[in-house]
Design a protein around this motif. Structure first.
Motif, PDB file in Angstrom:
ATOM      1  N   ILE A 103      36.567  26.198  39.262  1.00 45.93           N
ATOM      2  CA  ILE A 103      37.504  27.165  39.835  1.00 45.93           C
ATOM      3  C   ILE A 103      37.126  28.532  39.273  1.00 45.93           C
ATOM      4  N   LEU A 104      36.484  29.359  40.096  1.00 47.59           N
ATOM      5  CA  LEU A 104      36.074  30.695  39.657  1.00 47.59           C
ATOM      6  C   LEU A 104      37.141  31.675  40.106  1.00 47.59           C
ATOM      7  N   ASP A 105      37.952  32.114  39.150  1.00 50.19           N
ATOM      8  CA  ASP A 105      39.182  32.815  39.509  1.00 50.19           C
ATOM      9  C   ASP A 105      39.709  33.556  38.292  1.00 50.19           C
ATOM     10  N   THR A 106      41.022  33.590  38.122  1.00 49.87           N
ATOM     11  CA  THR A 106      41.649  34.274  36.992  1.00 49.87           C
ATOM     12  C   THR A 106      41.785  33.382  35.771  1.00 49.87           C
ATOM     13  N   GLY A 107      41.180  32.191  35.814  1.00 51.66           N
ATOM     14  CA  GLY A 107      41.305  31.225  34.740  1.00 51.66           C
ATOM     15  C   GLY A 107      42.251  30.105  35.120  1.00 51.66           C
ATOM     16  N   ILE A 108      42.497  29.202  34.193  1.00 54.40           N
ATOM     17  CA  ILE A 108      43.419  28.082  34.396  1.00 54.40           C
ATOM     18  C   ILE A 108      44.250  27.913  33.135  1.00 54.40           C
ATOM     19  N   GLN A 109      45.544  27.704  33.282  1.00 51.86           N
ATOM     20  CA  GLN A 109      46.379  27.406  32.120  1.00 51.86           C
ATOM     21  C   GLN A 109      45.968  26.055  31.555  1.00 51.86           C
ATOM     22  N   SER A 110      45.461  26.038  30.332  1.00 52.15           N
ATOM     23  CA  SER A 110      44.834  24.839  29.788  1.00 52.15           C
ATOM     24  C   SER A 110      45.825  23.733  29.437  1.00 52.15           C
ATOM     25  N   LEU A 116      38.230  19.618  36.321  1.00 48.58           N
ATOM     26  CA  LEU A 116      38.331  21.045  36.620  1.00 48.58           C
ATOM     27  C   LEU A 116      37.647  21.858  35.525  1.00 48.58           C
ATOM     28  N   HIS A 117      36.887  22.861  35.925  1.00 51.33           N
ATOM     29  CA  HIS A 117      36.264  23.781  34.978  1.00 51.33           C
ATOM     30  C   HIS A 117      36.663  25.200  35.356  1.00 51.33           C
ATOM     31  N   ALA A 118      37.069  25.972  34.358  1.00 51.22           N
ATOM     32  CA  ALA A 118      37.600  27.313  34.614  1.00 51.22           C
ATOM     33  C   ALA A 118      36.550  28.376  34.325  1.00 51.22           C
ATOM     34  N   GLY A 119      36.094  29.058  35.360  1.00 54.88           N
ATOM     35  CA  GLY A 119      35.260  30.231  35.187  1.00 54.88           C
ATOM     36  C   GLY A 119      36.107  31.459  35.444  1.00 54.88           C
ATOM     37  N   LYS A 120      36.454  32.177  34.387  1.00 52.89           N
ATOM     38  CA  LYS A 120      37.324  33.350  34.535  1.00 52.89           C
ATOM     39  C   LYS A 120      36.465  34.545  34.949  1.00 52.89           C
ATOM     40  N   VAL A 121      36.349  34.746  36.255  1.00 51.98           N
ATOM     41  CA  VAL A 121      35.550  35.847  36.794  1.00 51.98           C
ATOM     42  C   VAL A 121      36.428  37.011  37.237  1.00 51.98           C
ATOM     43  N   LEU A 122      37.735  36.810  37.246  1.00 46.97           N
ATOM     44  CA  LEU A 122      38.694  37.862  37.577  1.00 46.97           C
ATOM     45  C   LEU A 122      39.594  38.096  36.375  1.00 46.97           C
ATOM     46  N   GLY A 123      39.931  39.335  36.114  1.00 46.50           N
ATOM     47  CA  GLY A 123      40.823  39.656  35.027  1.00 46.50           C
ATOM     48  C   GLY A 123      42.262  39.287  35.355  1.00 46.50           C
ATOM     49  N   ASP A 124      43.152  39.543  34.431  1.00 45.40           N
ATOM     50  CA  ASP A 124      44.559  39.214  34.633  1.00 45.40           C
ATOM     51  C   ASP A 124      45.227  40.115  35.656  1.00 45.40           C
ATOM     52  N   ASP A 125      44.505  41.135  36.126  1.00 45.36           N
ATOM     53  CA  ASP A 125      45.006  41.963  37.220  1.00 45.36           C
ATOM     54  C   ASP A 125      44.504  41.447  38.565  1.00 45.36           C
ATOM     55  N   GLY A 126      43.741  40.328  38.553  1.00 45.75           N
ATOM     56  CA  GLY A 126      43.276  39.714  39.788  1.00 45.75           C
ATOM     57  C   GLY A 126      42.022  40.315  40.371  1.00 45.75           C
ATOM     58  N   SER A 127      41.322  41.171  39.624  1.00 44.27           N
ATOM     59  CA  SER A 127      40.112  41.799  40.156  1.00 44.27           C
ATOM     60  C   SER A 127      38.952  41.571  39.198  1.00 44.27           C
ATOM     61  N   GLY A 128      37.737  41.660  39.748  1.00 43.64           N
ATOM     62  CA  GLY A 128      36.537  41.499  38.945  1.00 43.64           C
ATOM     63  C   GLY A 128      35.355  42.109  39.662  1.00 43.64           C
ATOM     64  N   SER A 129      34.210  42.132  39.018  1.00 44.33           N
ATOM     65  CA  SER A 129      33.014  42.743  39.594  1.00 44.33           C
ATOM     66  C   SER A 129      32.155  41.703  40.302  1.00 44.33           C
ATOM     67  N   PHE A 130      31.285  42.168  41.195  1.00 43.69           N
ATOM     68  CA  PHE A 130      30.330  41.282  41.847  1.00 43.69           C
ATOM     69  C   PHE A 130      29.476  40.559  40.806  1.00 43.69           C
ATOM     70  N   SER A 131      29.098  41.280  39.765  1.00 49.60           N
ATOM     71  CA  SER A 131      28.269  40.695  38.719  1.00 49.60           C
ATOM     72  C   SER A 131      28.996  39.562  37.995  1.00 49.60           C
ATOM     73  N   ASP A 132      30.292  39.760  37.709  1.00 48.84           N
ATOM     74  CA  ASP A 132      31.073  38.712  37.052  1.00 48.84           C
ATOM     75  C   ASP A 132      31.104  37.447  37.899  1.00 48.84           C
ATOM     76  N   VAL A 133      31.340  37.621  39.195  1.00 43.77           N
ATOM     77  CA  VAL A 133      31.418  36.465  40.090  1.00 43.77           C
ATOM     78  C   VAL A 133      30.060  35.785  40.194  1.00 43.77           C
ATOM     79  N   ALA A 134      28.992  36.577  40.327  1.00 40.10           N
ATOM     80  CA  ALA A 134      27.645  36.001  40.410  1.00 40.10           C
ATOM     81  C   ALA A 134      27.311  35.219  39.147  1.00 40.10           C
ATOM     82  N   ALA A 135      27.692  35.751  37.985  1.00 35.27           N
ATOM     83  CA  ALA A 135      27.433  35.059  36.721  1.00 35.27           C
ATOM     84  C   ALA A 135      28.210  33.747  36.644  1.00 35.27           C
ATOM     85  N   GLY A 136      29.437  33.754  37.167  1.00 33.24           N
ATOM     86  CA  GLY A 136      30.227  32.524  37.182  1.00 33.24           C
ATOM     87  C   GLY A 136      29.614  31.459  38.075  1.00 33.24           C
ATOM     88  N   ILE A 137      29.106  31.892  39.227  1.00 39.13           N
ATOM     89  CA  ILE A 137      28.451  30.945  40.143  1.00 39.13           C
ATOM     90  C   ILE A 137      27.194  30.373  39.498  1.00 39.13           C
TER      91      ILE A 137
END
Length: 485
Positions: free
Chosen positions: A128-135, A188-209
């Protein structure tokens, strides 16, 4: 992203039945023999003794709390209300546990039927590449594997709620509380590619993928997007798909609109998912376009949320993890990413929307796992083998090689067909609805690939490159890329 539409917290899990005698009093024509069970809060030992004296039966005499629970005539309970040594008298109501909820989307795509048939996704991995997951969420903790932060936050814990909500749709545990996911026992694996404001960079998302692909995870779930893409993001999607990952992405919430699928959903190697409501209509916010491959529930979806709670959100962000969970089910059963993608499309249910809105149709988890044809399940003459499968476009990549005299584009493509009866591939270059060049290739078997050059002399501006693959039964699949010279 999605819009928060309604909150339902775990604080609402217990519901009390019964009223307060202290608040409402005991009135009416009840006889002296009518009995009630009450909690009596006393202010002194005299109050306690008064409650015990009135009781026909002492149910509980608390050790530390100044409370006695007793059964007594209603008139006796009413009399205790007037005793200065008694703080309150209230009827002892009934508490009910809040049972596990089956969200409408899980029901609509028949994931619950798949669970009953023993399909849980056990052995598959969903990133799940998103804002994270509550563990430590009670509906997710048992299914949670690894996590990594790409947002600079320093932790992959979810501080927003969006990622936790998507995780629950894809793979919440099937237990006695909360909700249940499309898959229930995948990891489930949590890739936090978005910050807690719900936004992130293209680079962050690419790195998560890239991380998910390098870990060997089966499915990447991307409930995020932008109106335009980058080569880096496309490279990451292609890398993941070429390394066996099923990449699923939300189409976007730009609707109502035409040809407005966002990125990364619009890339060839991502499965773009639109959103439907409970009546099978297209959600008003859902983006549409030729890139749509599947529709899934996205309007008012109830799922897990931060704080150990549950919430209802709407968006194609909610549609995406429905498909991600279904893909995990198939890959847990041995399907490759390409096979899972084809099966999900070939077994989807036609709900009467246009192909730009529903793609192949509405996700049908039971049919995908059973190999049915995804229509109505009662054809009775295909032996459950899925009938004549439509061909699939696996890749379409168009590069601009224009010069001063020509608008020229190089198209690389690959196609496949589960039935092994490919027939032809046609490429068309169009501008403003008029075809200016085309190329047709005869193909056969279960897979084919090739390259074609399309051009227009002294051309300029925006063009559409459309690929159509056809099998020997006349089934087709089409994809369009927009390019500029």
């Amino acid at each position: 992203m999605s819009d928060k539409t309604m909150g339902i917290s775990r604080r609402n899990v217990l519901k009390i039945a019964g009223g307060s005698i202290a608040g409402a009093g005991i009135v009416g024509s009840a006889s002296a023999n009518d009995r009630v069970e009450v909690n009596v809060g006393f202010a002194s030992q005299r109050g306690r003794q008064a409650a015990l004296d009135k009781a026909d039966e002492t149910v509980r005499d608390f050790d530390s709390l100044d409370i006695v629970t007793a059964k007594m005539p209603k008139q006796a309970a009413e009399g205790l209300r007037n005793n200065p040594n008694v703080r309150y008298v209230e009827e002892n109501g009934t508490v009910h546990a809040h049972a596990q909820t089956l969200p409408w989307g899980i029901d609509r795509v028949d994931a619950d039927v798949a669970h009953d048939n023993g399909d849980t996704g056990s052995g598959a991995d969903i990133a799940i590449l998103d804002t994270g997951i509550q563990s430590d969420h009670p509906d997710l903790e048992a299914n949670l594997g690894e996590g990594k932060d790409f947002s600079g936050k320093g932790t992959w814990e979810d501080g927003d709620g969006h990622g936790t909500h998507c995780a629950g749709i894809a793979n919440a545990v099937n237990n006695s509380e909360g909700v249940v996911g499309v898959s229930t026992e995948a990891t489930l694996h949590a890739g936090k590619v978005l910050g807690d404001d719900g936004s992130g960079s293209f680079s962050d998302v690419a790195a998560g993928i890239e991380w998910a692909a390098d870990q060997g995870y089966d499915v990447v779930s991307l409930s995020l997007g932008a109106s335009s893409g980058t080569t880096a993001l496309r490279d990451a999607v292609d890398y993941a798909y070429e390394n066996g990952v099923l990449v699923v992405s939300s189409a976007g919430n730009s609707g109502p609109c035409n040809d407005c699928v966002g990125y990364p959903a619009a890339y060839d190697n991502a499965v773009a998912v639109s959103s439907t409501d409970e009546d099978d209509s297209l959600s008003s916010f859902s983006s549409t376009g030729s890139e749509i491959e599947l529709a899934a529930p996205g309007g008012s979806v109830y799922s897990t949320y931060v704080g150990g709670e549950y919430d209802t959100l709407s968006g194609t962000s909610m549609s995406c993890p429905h498909v991600s969970g279904a893909g995990a089910q198939l890959m847990a059963n041995g399907a490759t990413n390409a096979e899972a993608r084809d099966t999900l499309k070939n077994t989807a249910e036609d709900i009467g929307l246009s192909s730009n809105e529903q793609g192949a149709g509405l996700l049908d988890v039971e049919a995908a796992l059973a190999g049915d044809d995804g229509d109505d399940g009662d054809d009775g003459d295909d032996g459950g083998d899925g009938g004549d499968a439509a061909p699939a476009i696996d890749t379409l990549s168009v590069a601009d090689s224009s010069n001063g005299g020509w608008a020229r584009f190089d198209a690389d493509w690959s196609v496949s067909d589960a039935d092994g009866d490919l027939s032809s591939v046609e490429l068309a270059l169009t501008q403003s609805g008029s075809t200016v060049d085309s190329a047709t290739t005869s193909v056969s078997g279960s897979s084919a690939s090739g390259s074609d050059q399309l051009e227009e002399k002294k051309g300029s501006g925006s063009y559409d490159v459309t690929l159509t693959v056809t099998d020997s039964s006349g089934n087709t699949a089409t994809r369009t890329e927009t390019v500029s010279a």
